[in-house]
Write a protein that holds these residues in place. Structure first.
Motif, mmCIF file in Angstrom:
data_model
loop_
_atom_site.group_PDB
_atom_site.id
_atom_site.type_symbol
_atom_site.label_atom_id
_atom_site.label_comp_id
_atom_site.label_asym_id
_atom_site.label_seq_id
_atom_site.Cartn_x
_atom_site.Cartn_y
_atom_site.Cartn_z
ATOM 1 N N GLN A 93 0.840 -1.195 0.000
ATOM 2 C CA GLN A 93 0.000 0.000 0.000
ATOM 3 C C GLN A 93 0.878 1.249 0.000
ATOM 4 N N ASP A 94 0.441 2.262 -0.721
ATOM 5 C CA ASP A 94 1.137 3.546 -0.724
ATOM 6 C C ASP A 94 0.863 4.233 0.607
ATOM 7 N N ILE A 95 1.888 4.362 1.432
ATOM 8 C CA ILE A 95 1.688 4.881 2.795
ATOM 9 C C ILE A 95 1.214 6.331 2.793
ATOM 10 N N ARG A 96 1.526 7.072 1.750
ATOM 11 C CA ARG A 96 1.116 8.474 1.724
ATOM 12 C C ARG A 96 -0.356 8.653 1.380
ATOM 13 N N LYS A 97 -1.052 7.547 1.121
ATOM 14 C CA LYS A 97 -2.505 7.608 0.931
ATOM 15 C C LYS A 97 -3.239 7.628 2.276
ATOM 16 N N LEU A 98 -2.529 7.266 3.353
ATOM 17 C CA LEU A 98 -3.146 7.231 4.673
ATOM 18 C C LEU A 98 -3.023 8.583 5.357
ATOM 19 N N ASN A 99 -4.090 8.988 6.054
ATOM 20 C CA ASN A 99 -3.979 10.197 6.861
ATOM 21 C C ASN A 99 -3.443 9.832 8.243
ATOM 22 N N ALA A 100 -3.244 10.827 9.099
ATOM 23 C CA ALA A 100 -2.618 10.598 10.407
ATOM 24 C C ALA A 100 -3.427 9.640 11.269
ATOM 25 N N VAL A 101 -4.753 9.748 11.212
ATOM 26 C CA VAL A 101 -5.617 8.880 12.020
ATOM 27 C C VAL A 101 -5.526 7.438 11.535
ATOM 28 N N GLN A 102 -5.578 7.229 10.223
ATOM 29 C CA GLN A 102 -5.465 5.879 9.663
ATOM 30 C C GLN A 102 -4.113 5.256 9.981
ATOM 31 N N LEU A 103 -3.070 6.071 9.937
ATOM 32 C CA LEU A 103 -1.726 5.588 10.235
ATOM 33 C C LEU A 103 -1.617 5.162 11.700
ATOM 34 N N LYS A 104 -2.213 5.962 12.586
ATOM 35 C CA LYS A 104 -2.195 5.621 14.010
ATOM 36 C C LYS A 104 -2.954 4.328 14.264
ATOM 37 N N ASP A 105 -4.098 4.154 13.612
ATOM 38 C CA ASP A 105 -4.876 2.922 13.757
ATOM 39 C C ASP A 105 -4.064 1.719 13.304
ATOM 40 N N TRP A 106 -3.326 1.875 12.200
ATOM 41 C CA TRP A 106 -2.519 0.760 11.684
ATOM 42 C C TRP A 106 -1.425 0.373 12.675
ATOM 43 N N PHE A 107 -0.743 1.349 13.227
ATOM 44 C CA PHE A 107 0.311 1.066 14.200
ATOM 45 C C PHE A 107 -0.257 0.342 15.421
ATOM 46 N N THR A 108 -1.394 0.818 15.912
ATOM 47 C CA THR A 108 -2.012 0.217 17.101
ATOM 48 C C THR A 108 -2.398 -1.242 16.844
ATOM 49 N N LYS A 109 -2.995 -1.494 15.676
ATOM 50 C CA LYS A 109 -3.409 -2.859 15.321
ATOM 51 C C LYS A 109 -2.224 -3.787 15.147
ATOM 52 N N ASN A 110 -1.054 -3.223 14.849
ATOM 53 C CA ASN A 110 0.137 -4.046 14.637
ATOM 54 C C ASN A 110 1.069 -4.048 15.850
ATOM 55 N N GLY A 111 0.492 -3.727 17.016
ATOM 56 C CA GLY A 111 1.244 -3.842 18.256
ATOM 57 C C GLY A 111 2.280 -2.777 18.489
ATOM 58 N N GLU A 112 2.184 -1.680 17.752
ATOM 59 C CA GLU A 112 3.129 -0.584 17.912
ATOM 60 C C GLU A 112 2.457 0.560 18.675
ATOM 61 N N GLN A 113 3.244 1.412 19.278
ATOM 62 C CA GLN A 113 2.692 2.558 19.983
ATOM 63 C C GLN A 113 2.190 3.610 18.998
ATOM 64 N N GLY A 114 1.054 4.226 19.355
ATOM 65 C CA GLY A 114 0.389 5.158 18.443
ATOM 66 C C GLY A 114 1.218 6.367 18.062
ATOM 67 N N PHE A 115 2.118 6.808 18.949
ATOM 68 C CA PHE A 115 2.894 8.013 18.641
ATOM 69 C C PHE A 115 3.833 7.809 17.462
ATOM 70 N N ARG A 116 4.069 6.552 17.091
ATOM 71 C CA ARG A 116 4.916 6.282 15.927
ATOM 72 C C ARG A 116 4.308 6.897 14.660
ATOM 73 N N ALA A 117 2.966 6.956 14.625
ATOM 74 C CA ALA A 117 2.289 7.522 13.451
ATOM 75 C C ALA A 117 2.688 8.974 13.244
ATOM 76 N N LYS A 118 2.784 9.730 14.337
ATOM 77 C CA LYS A 118 3.173 11.132 14.234
ATOM 78 C C LYS A 118 4.603 11.263 13.718
ATOM 79 N N GLN A 119 5.476 10.362 14.181
ATOM 80 C CA GLN A 119 6.859 10.386 13.715
ATOM 81 C C GLN A 119 6.939 10.115 12.217
ATOM 82 N N VAL A 120 6.207 9.096 11.772
ATOM 83 C CA VAL A 120 6.221 8.742 10.348
ATOM 84 C C VAL A 120 5.611 9.865 9.519
#
Length: 354
Positions: A4-31
């Motif tokens: 998937q093209d990661i730049r198609k995801l917005n910040a909320v979608q990215l945070k949801d993906w990190f959470t579902k994959n066992g990662e901390q949500g703040f990683r989304a902001k970093q990415v």
């Protein structure tokens, strides 16, 4: 399985993906910051993420960067780039430096303008524009427009040691027929967690899609709007811009009034003077009457010949009389000289040619 093209995801979608994959949500902001503020084009560049996190991203996502396929430099310093998209399609973008003698004398940094494309080809068939003789293959997504800005900004810094100061959506395509992606790209360019550029330094140019001009008003956009007018009576405008048949001057005038009422932003009218077609004082009178509907300024643009059309630029004396008539009526008029004509980089010449 296609990534998937990661730049198609917005910040909320990215945070949801990190959470579902066992990662901390703040990683989304970093990415998100790496993608839109630092313009990272690989996960390896995201050095504040752990190696396992970067590998997880690399397994599931991809970044589809735009690349410079070819670059040409004009005698006047303009730089045209042919950009290759991930699917092999080409679009063109232009760096236009304003190297005014007065600026040099006053030790003022030159203005650097990026002209970016919004579509591969164009579905409109304006008779004087090279892009209008191409088929429209597809819209650019927000990241592809953003990437043009980043690339042209890099060229400005490398060649002139000055960053971009302005952006015009005047390249290939009709921006308002790619409405969602154009507005999203402006958001990425202007937001604090993006490039942080002022929207007042951005101009979106349209051939005249009345419905979408009204939508810009409803969305209370902060950027500038330019209308490619080129004739102020329907008979002449129909001949050179078929879009006028479904978006007449009366309809366009109403839409522009609505836009101004909603935004308070002055309109720019772009007007190419074609020899013996739209360059008489009668044409100037019609233009003045039309532009009285909203606070406006007029950019008179030098015509840049293309192989597909037989139009000619008007002569200097006629141009002076035309501009003088408007100025005597109190209209703000700027005469725009061509830049990059020798490399087919000037207004109306972009056509993805190598």
């Amino acid at each position: 399985m296609e990534k998937q093209d990661i730049r198609k995801l917005n910040a909320v979608q990215l945070k949801d993906w990190f959470t579902k994959n066992g990662e901390q949500g703040f990683r989304a902001k970093q990415v998100h910051e790496w993608l839109w503020k630092k313009s990272a084009l690989s996960f390896e560049q995201m050095t504040n993420l752990s190696l396992p996190t970067r590998e997880l991203l690399n397994t599931n996502f991809e970044i589809r960067p735009l690349t410079v396929d070819q670059q040409q430099r004009s005698n006047d310093g303009t730089i045209k780039s042919s950009f290759k998209l991930y699917d092999g399609n080409l679009v063109e973008g232009v760096l236009i430096p304003s190297l005014h003698h007065d600026d040099i004398e006053r030790d003022v940094a030159p203005r650097m303008t990026a002209c970016v494309s919004s579509q591969v080809g164009c579905s409109l068939t304006c008779k004087f524009c090279a892009t209008g003789y191409m088929d429209r293959k597809r819209n650019l997504d927000a990241a592809e427009i953003y990437d043009q800005v980043v690339a042209i900004d890099r060229q400005a810094k490398e060649n002139y040691d000055v960053p971009l100061s302005n952006i015009v959506y005047m390249g290939m395509g009709e921006p308002l027929l790619n409405y969602k992606n154009v507005l999203e790209s402006v958001d990425r360019i202007t937001s604090a967690d993006g490039l942080g550029m002022s929207p007042k330094r951005i101009t979106v140019s349209t051939a005249g899609i009345a419905k979408m001009i009204r939508q810009l008003g409803d969305d209370a956009v902060k950027f500038n709007l330019a209308l490619s007018l080129h004739a102020a009576n329907d008979l002449k405008r129909d001949q050179i811009m078929p879009i006028n048949e479904s978006n007449t001057l009366e309809v366009l005038g109403d839409a522009l009034s609505y836009f101004y009422k909603k935004t308070g932003t002055r309109i720019t009218f772009e007007y190419i003077l074609f020899y013996n077609f739209n360059d008489t004082l009668q044409d100037a009178q019609e233009l003045w009457k039309f532009t009285k509907r909203v606070p406006a300024k007029i950019n008179i643009i030098e015509y840049n010949p293309i192989a597909e059309a037989n139009f000619k630029n008007t002569d200097p004396q006629t141009l002076d009389k035309f501009a003088g008539f408007l100025e005597n009526k109190g209209v703000t008029v700027n005469v725009r000289r061509s830049r990059g004509k020798d490399i087919d980089a000037a207004c109306g010449q972009l056509a993805g040619k190598k």
